[in-house]
Enzyme design. Structure first.
Site, PDB file in Angstrom:
ATOM      1  CG  ASP A  56      49.563  -7.560 -29.734  1.00  0.00           C
ATOM      2  OD1 ASP A  56      48.325  -7.511 -29.920  1.00  0.00           O
ATOM      3  OD2 ASP A  56      50.160  -6.797 -28.961  1.00  0.00           O
TER       4      ASP A  56
ATOM      5  CD  GLU B 147      47.003  -8.276 -26.144  1.00  0.00           C
ATOM      6  OE1 GLU B 147      48.188  -8.648 -26.178  1.00  0.00           O
ATOM      7  OE2 GLU B 147      46.645  -7.192 -25.649  1.00  0.00           O
TER       8      GLU B 147
ATOM      9  CG  ASP C 270      56.393 -10.142 -25.077  1.00  0.00           C
ATOM     10  OD1 ASP C 270      55.204 -10.496 -25.015  1.00  0.00           O
ATOM     11  OD2 ASP C 270      56.887  -9.262 -24.331  1.00  0.00           O
TER      12      ASP C 270
ATOM     13  CB  ALA D 192      51.480  -9.553 -14.897  1.00  0.00           C
TER      14      ALA D 192
ATOM     15  CB  ILE E  51      57.376 -10.498 -14.963  1.00  0.00           C
ATOM     16  CG1 ILE E  51      56.083 -10.946 -14.248  1.00  0.00           C
ATOM     17  CG2 ILE E  51      58.202  -9.562 -14.065  1.00  0.00           C
ATOM     18  CD1 ILE E  51      56.294 -11.959 -13.155  1.00  0.00           C
ATOM     19  CG  ASP E  52      60.372  -6.391 -19.994  1.00  0.00           C
ATOM     20  OD1 ASP E  52      61.481  -6.423 -19.418  1.00  0.00           O
ATOM     21  OD2 ASP E  52      60.254  -5.961 -21.151  1.00  0.00           O
TER      22      ASP E  52
ATOM     23  CG  HIS F 229      50.646  -9.483 -22.377  1.00  0.00           C
ATOM     24  ND1 HIS F 229      51.742  -9.265 -23.174  1.00  0.00           N
ATOM     25  CD2 HIS F 229      50.112 -10.657 -22.772  1.00  0.00           C
ATOM     26  CE1 HIS F 229      51.841 -10.272 -24.034  1.00  0.00           C
ATOM     27  NE2 HIS F 229      50.864 -11.135 -23.817  1.00  0.00           N
TER      28      HIS F 229
HETATM   29  O1  G3H Z   1      55.405  -5.721 -23.601  1.00  0.00           O
HETATM   30  C1  G3H Z   1      56.503  -5.283 -23.927  1.00  0.00           C
HETATM   31  C2  G3H Z   1      57.712  -5.821 -23.264  1.00  0.00           C
HETATM   32  O2  G3H Z   1      57.903  -5.246 -22.000  1.00  0.00           O
HETATM   33  C3  G3H Z   1      58.897  -5.674 -24.168  1.00  0.00           C
HETATM   34  O3  G3H Z   1      59.338  -4.367 -24.216  1.00  0.00           O
HETATM   35  O4  G3H Z   1      59.559  -3.876 -26.656  1.00  0.00           O
HETATM   36  O5  G3H Z   1      60.797  -2.525 -24.945  1.00  0.00           O
HETATM   37  O6  G3H Z   1      61.484  -4.877 -25.440  1.00  0.00           O
HETATM   38  P1  G3H Z   1      60.351  -3.882 -25.395  1.00  0.00           P
HETATM   39  P1  13P Z   2      55.270  -5.399 -17.548  1.00  0.00           P
HETATM   40  O1  13P Z   2      55.611  -4.114 -18.214  1.00  0.00           O
HETATM   41  O2  13P Z   2      54.189  -5.210 -16.526  1.00  0.00           O
HETATM   42  O3  13P Z   2      56.442  -6.088 -16.980  1.00  0.00           O
HETATM   43  O4  13P Z   2      54.630  -6.368 -18.666  1.00  0.00           O
HETATM   44  C1  13P Z   2      55.454  -7.128 -19.495  1.00  0.00           C
HETATM   45  C2  13P Z   2      54.733  -7.736 -20.646  1.00  0.00           C
HETATM   46  O5  13P Z   2      53.531  -7.822 -20.706  1.00  0.00           O
HETATM   47  C3  13P Z   2      55.562  -8.265 -21.727  1.00  0.00           C
HETATM   48  O6  13P Z   2      54.788  -8.714 -22.795  1.00  0.00           O
HETATM   49 ZN    ZN Z   3      52.990  -7.616 -23.098  1.00  0.00          ZN
END
Ligand code: G3H
Ligand code: 13P
Ligand code: ZN
Length: 324
Positions: A116, A146, A94, A228, A270-271, A226
């Site tokens: 990205d 992207e 990601d 989402a 979805i994170d 993203h």
């Molecule tokens: O888009 C970002 C994701 O939610 C990942 O977040 O870089 O804190 O692991 P992170």
């Molecule tokens: P959220 O923060 O809405 O879950 O998005 C996650 C995401 O786009 C990870 O690349």
């Molecule tokens: Zn993202």
């Protein structure tokens, strides 16, 4: 050349996206950083018979250790098979921010990577994305690019304001880079605070008009959304009830995601929602059982709840349940 990802047992996104496009649903891409999140994703997706993209950010890779992560993914595939599940599983990077990171992930068994370059000037985004595609193609690894910038934090890149994707650029970008899917900006953003709402105000609709324009320019091409998460209010309330402080957190309404999933949107990221479920349950256990200090007693219930939320999303939001 035989790709390292074959050893892990994961697949690239090409066939999975083709089926999602034909079936009018989106494949969930759930981020994970630890064992409990990974177990919940596998259980939730295997039990709801949904394809899944296991999504790893640069930060997650540093947190979990890249070698351990490779074997966790391999173990997750094995676990799904032992559950009797045939769901396709993809291991995806990601928000890759450099050619070197994408190359390293491909070498360690990722079957899909995102490069990205959305924050770069247009021509530089094309050059970097094409460099990753040319390398990934040798191993039949999928590449997501992207165009357009989401507001909020994109890993280490932070943007104050979003810049919607310009539909006039998408054909040129896809044609010149050869990317296999495209993340676009139509009003979503990362994190728990996607919209600043005044009391009584509703979340504004996503820019479906831009999405339609993009679909017209790229018929049948997989689009990625993203940012989402829906920021489920049940868990915001639970976090606040048990000592947290999340004020005004708001996400993308589920009906809007369902509508997007019926269109060219084939992957929904979805994170945040997963993070919030885990936090809410852990907080609840800590408050209700202050004498508890066995991590299984709070991580276990968090994992169980997360698997249920994932089943709900696959069934009622993405439409990916029951497909395999
Ligand atoms: O888009 C970002 C994701 O939610 C990942 O977040 O870089 O804190 O692991 P992170
Ligand atoms: P959220 O923060 O809405 O879950 O998005 C996650 C995401 O786009 C990870 O690349
Ligand atoms: Zn993202």
């Amino acid at each position: 050349m035989k790709a390292p990802y074959h050893e892990i047992g994961v697949v690239n996104t090409k066939e999975v996206f083709k089926r999602a496009m034909e079936g009018g649903y989106a494949v969930p891409a759930y981020n994970f950083n630890n064992m409990e999140q990974l177990q919940a994703i596998i259980v939730g997706c295997a039990e709801s018979k949904s394809p899944v993209i296991l999504q790893v950010s640069k930060g997650a890779r540093d947190y979990a250790n890249q070698t351990l992560l490779r074997y966790m993914a391999m173990g997750a595939v094995q676990m799904a098979r032992e559950m009797g599940s045939k769901i396709p599983i993809t291991l995806h990077l990601d928000h890759g921010d450099s050619f070197e990171l994408c190359k390293s992930c491909i070498e360690s068994g990722f079957s899909s990577v995102m490069i990205d370059g959305s924050h770069l000037p247009y021509e530089e985004n094309i050059t970097l994305t094409k460099q990753v595609v040319d390398y990934a193609n040798q191993y039949d690894v999928s590449v997501e690019g992207e165009l357009g910038v989401l507001a909020g934090i994109e890993d280490e890149v932070s943007a104050e304001k979003s810049h919607y994707t310009d539909p006039k650029q998408v054909q040129d970008f896809v044609g010149r880079t050869g990317v296999h899917s495209l993340a676009i900006s139509i009003g979503t953003s990362h994190g728990a605070y996607k919209f600043k709402l005044k009391p009584g105000e509703k979340v504004p609709p996503l820019r479906f008009d831009i999405l339609k324009e993009i679909e017209k320019k790229l018929p049948g091409f997989p689009i990625v959304l993203h940012g989402a998460s829906s920021v489920l209010q049940k868990y915001v309330a639970m976090i606040n009830e048990y000592g947290g402080k999340l004020e005004g957190a708001a996400g993308v309404p589920e009906e809007q995601l369902r509508e997007a999933a019926r269109s060219a949107v084939c992957k929904i990221n979805i994170d945040t929602d997963g993070r919030m479920v885990v936090t809410a349950i852990i907080r609840k256990v800590f408050v209700e059982s202050p004498k508890e200090f066995d991590p299984r007693k709070y991580l276990g219930p968090a994992r169980k709840e997360l698997a249920e939320v994932i089943k709900h999303k696959n069934t009622n939001v993405l439409g990916s349940a029951g497909r395999y």
